[in-house]
Design a protein around this motif. Structure first.
Motif, PDB file in Angstrom:
ATOM      1  N   UNK A   1       0.802  -1.226   0.067  1.00 54.04           N
ATOM      2  CA  UNK A   1      -0.028   0.107  -0.122  1.00 54.04           C
ATOM      3  C   UNK A   1       0.908   1.172   0.065  1.00 54.04           C
ATOM      4  N   UNK A   2       1.798   1.132   0.632  1.00 50.33           N
ATOM      5  CA  UNK A   2       2.698   2.344   0.723  1.00 50.33           C
ATOM      6  C   UNK A   2       3.672   2.514  -0.670  1.00 50.33           C
ATOM      7  N   UNK A   3       3.868   1.404  -1.306  1.00 52.83           N
ATOM      8  CA  UNK A   3       4.528   1.761  -2.662  1.00 52.83           C
ATOM      9  C   UNK A   3       5.862   0.550  -2.818  1.00 52.83           C
ATOM     10  N   UNK A   4       5.873  -0.340  -1.634  1.00 53.98           N
ATOM     11  CA  UNK A   4       7.078  -1.224  -1.965  1.00 53.98           C
ATOM     12  C   UNK A   4       6.758  -1.850  -3.444  1.00 53.98           C
ATOM     13  N   UNK A   5       8.094  -2.067  -4.085  1.00 57.19           N
ATOM     14  CA  UNK A   5       8.064  -2.959  -5.279  1.00 57.19           C
ATOM     15  C   UNK A   5       8.441  -4.370  -5.272  1.00 57.19           C
ATOM     16  N   UNK A   6       8.730  -4.783  -3.951  1.00 55.37           N
ATOM     17  CA  UNK A   6       8.867  -6.138  -3.715  1.00 55.37           C
ATOM     18  C   UNK A   6       8.995  -6.457  -2.233  1.00 55.37           C
ATOM     19  N   UNK A   7       8.294  -7.001  -1.724  1.00 49.80           N
ATOM     20  CA  UNK A   7       8.188  -7.546  -0.250  1.00 49.80           C
ATOM     21  C   UNK A   7       8.865  -8.907  -0.432  1.00 49.80           C
ATOM     22  N   UNK A   8      10.366  -9.003  -0.055  1.00 48.38           N
ATOM     23  CA  UNK A   8      11.081 -10.260  -0.308  1.00 48.38           C
ATOM     24  C   UNK A   8      10.878 -11.220   0.542  1.00 48.38           C
ATOM     25  N   UNK A   9      10.809 -10.972   1.822  1.00 50.18           N
ATOM     26  CA  UNK A   9      10.732 -11.775   3.034  1.00 50.18           C
ATOM     27  C   UNK A   9      10.344 -10.994   4.364  1.00 50.18           C
ATOM     28  N   UNK A  10       9.540 -11.889   5.194  1.00 51.03           N
ATOM     29  CA  UNK A  10       9.302 -11.166   6.508  1.00 51.03           C
ATOM     30  C   UNK A  10       9.317 -12.229   7.416  1.00 51.03           C
ATOM     31  N   UNK A  11      10.615 -12.287   8.450  1.00 50.98           N
ATOM     32  CA  UNK A  11      10.613 -13.241   9.434  1.00 50.98           C
ATOM     33  C   UNK A  11       9.578 -12.841  10.414  1.00 50.98           C
TER      34      UNK A  11
END
Length: 463
Positions: free
Chosen positions: A273-283
């Motif tokens: 929503x904020x404009x990230x172009x890739x959420x690669x990973x969230x631990x």
């Protein structure tokens, strides 16, 4: 220049009967190419334009006409100049890149994170020439239309093995290798070694069959990417600001009965929503899963008193975050607070040492030995207490740890950006604290850009 005018305003093609529109585009591109011969490094291009006397901004994500935010053409010129400078003293005649971060750094092109593991896009830069990009299908035509900083005939369609999916006869690799060899001949660097970052083995073999001496080019590329210019620093700061906000959302949502995976979903949605172009990973790691650190997430239900830590790895305009925070849910024990205090002490000790001219072995020695956190060797403990460079890639130079830096130290420079990570297991044998700060190295020392509070253990939704 009539061709350029028609290329810019397609509707005008009808005013020129007898001309084929694509031919006009090509003619305009050729004219531009003649006017833009490969040039030597210009001081303004390789100047990082740092403004250490000013606060580093984290502006809005849109471009505006009333203030300068990110200057993307300056960014492209800087990155290309850094690569040219590194190549000039590398002993290599050219660099052939399949790593998506290197391709973006050289060409300022990207077609989505799906391409990251396909090894089908590639770029070539010779010491005397300008970048070539071979891209997937219609992406090459898109670049010719929308990437005027690249020569028209340097944007080509390409397809190799797609990790073996295309087939095993190697015809596509042979054709690509011959095309690259011909370009090396034309540019006058065929007799010099070719630097390569990552590659499918058949491509490597076909290059060698043509008599090309292949060497490791990744170190040359990472050397170029070490020092960030003002636009890179701004983009990294903007990316960190996004994660500041996500941690506020996590702190409010972190309650008993919530799953680790729900926190991942919340953070992923908010980042896009904020404009990230890739959420690669969230631990997302809680309770008894904290010790030892598993580097993943599950559907475990979070419980009262859990220690829980998270790492948000995402990018804005390609520039990554690596940003851990630890929380306790509702309440904390003495053992949990003690683990957090130690992790914070190790963090502050390492950050205090980050200064231009300091060598990485000194920072590495500030981290606890593997045995102090319950591991038999530095290899087993790697990635828990260390620093790594941050930029288009998640792990860039320099990488600072007891595993590698005591033997091969390098000198720190202003404009480097680090993620500094610490981890401390708690005496209860279950909990653990994990903290990570993102730090820009200024001429006067470190500047932290990960701003969600972490000096003391945060208690989410305290009882």
């Amino acid at each position: 220049m009539p061709g350029a005018t028609i290329a810019k305003f397609p509707g005008m093609a009808s005013l020129n009967p007898g001309y084929e529109f694509d031919a006009l585009i090509r003619n305009a591109a050729m004219a531009r190419k003649k006017a833009a011969e490969p040039r030597s490094l210009r001081p303004d291009d390789i100047d990082p334009h740092h403004r250490w006397d000013r606060p580093l901004q984290a502006p809005g994500h849109t471009q505006v006409d009333f203030e300068e935010r990110v200057n993307f053409r300056r960014l492209h010129d800087y990155r290309l100049s850094r690569i040219r400078a590194a190549l000039a003293h590398s002993g290599l005649g050219a660099l052939l890149c399949f790593d998506q971060h290197n391709i973006r750094y050289i060409t300022s092109t990207v077609i989505g994170e799906w391409a990251r593991d396909k090894l089908t896009r590639y770029a070539l830069l010779t010491g005397s020439g300008d970048p070539y990009i071979w891209d997937f299908g219609s992406a090459a035509k898109h670049h010719r239309l929308h990437a005027p900083w690249l020569h028209h005939d340097h944007c080509r369609a390409g397809l190799l093995g797609l990790r073996g999916a295309v087939g095993g006869d190697g015809a596509l690799f042979r054709e690509a290798a011959r095309e690259i060899k011909a370009l090396l001949d034309t540019e006058g660097v065929a007799s010099m070694p070719l630097g390569l970052d990552v590659v499918e083995p058949p491509m490597l073999f076909e290059l060698q069959k043509l008599g090309i001496e292949v060497r490791d080019g990744q170190q040359t590329l990472l050397e170029a990417r070490e020092v960030k210019n003002i636009d890179e620093l701004t983009l990294l700061n903007m990316a960190a600001a996004m994660v500041d906000g996500v941690y506020q959302d996590i702190a409010e949502a972190l309650k008993p009965g919530v799953k680790e995976s729900e926190i991942v979903a919340l953070a992923t949605a908010r980042l896009y929503e904020m404009g990230s172009d890739c959420v690669e990973s969230i631990n997302s790691i809680s309770g008894e899963r904290c010790n030892p650190h598993p580097h993943n997430f599950t559907d475990r239900l979070i419980r009262p008193g859990d220690q829980a830590f998270f790492d948000v790895i995402q990018s804005f305009m390609g520039y990554r975050t690596c940003y851990y925070r630890t929380f306790n849910v509702g309440m904390a024990t003495a053992a949990q607070r003690d683990a957090y205090r130690k992790a914070r002490e190790w963090m502050d000790r390492a950050i205090d040492l980050l200064k231009p001219g300091v060598t990485t072995d000194k920072i590495a020695r500030s981290f606890p030995k593997a045995q102090e956190i319950g591991f038999a060797s530095e290899m087993e403990a790697f990635g828990l207490n260390f620093c790594h460079g941050l930029g288009l890639g998640l792990h860039e130079r320099p990488l600072v740890s007891r595993l590698n830096s005591l033997k091969e130290p390098i000198e720190l420079k202003a404009g480097m950006v680090f993620a500094v990570e610490t981890y401390c297991p708690a005496a209860d044998g279950i909990s653990a604290a994990r903290i990570e700060e993102e730090v820009i190295l200024t001429p006067s020392g470190p500047k932290v850009i990960s701003l969600y509070p972490a000096q003391e253990l945060p208690i989410a939704n305290p009882y």
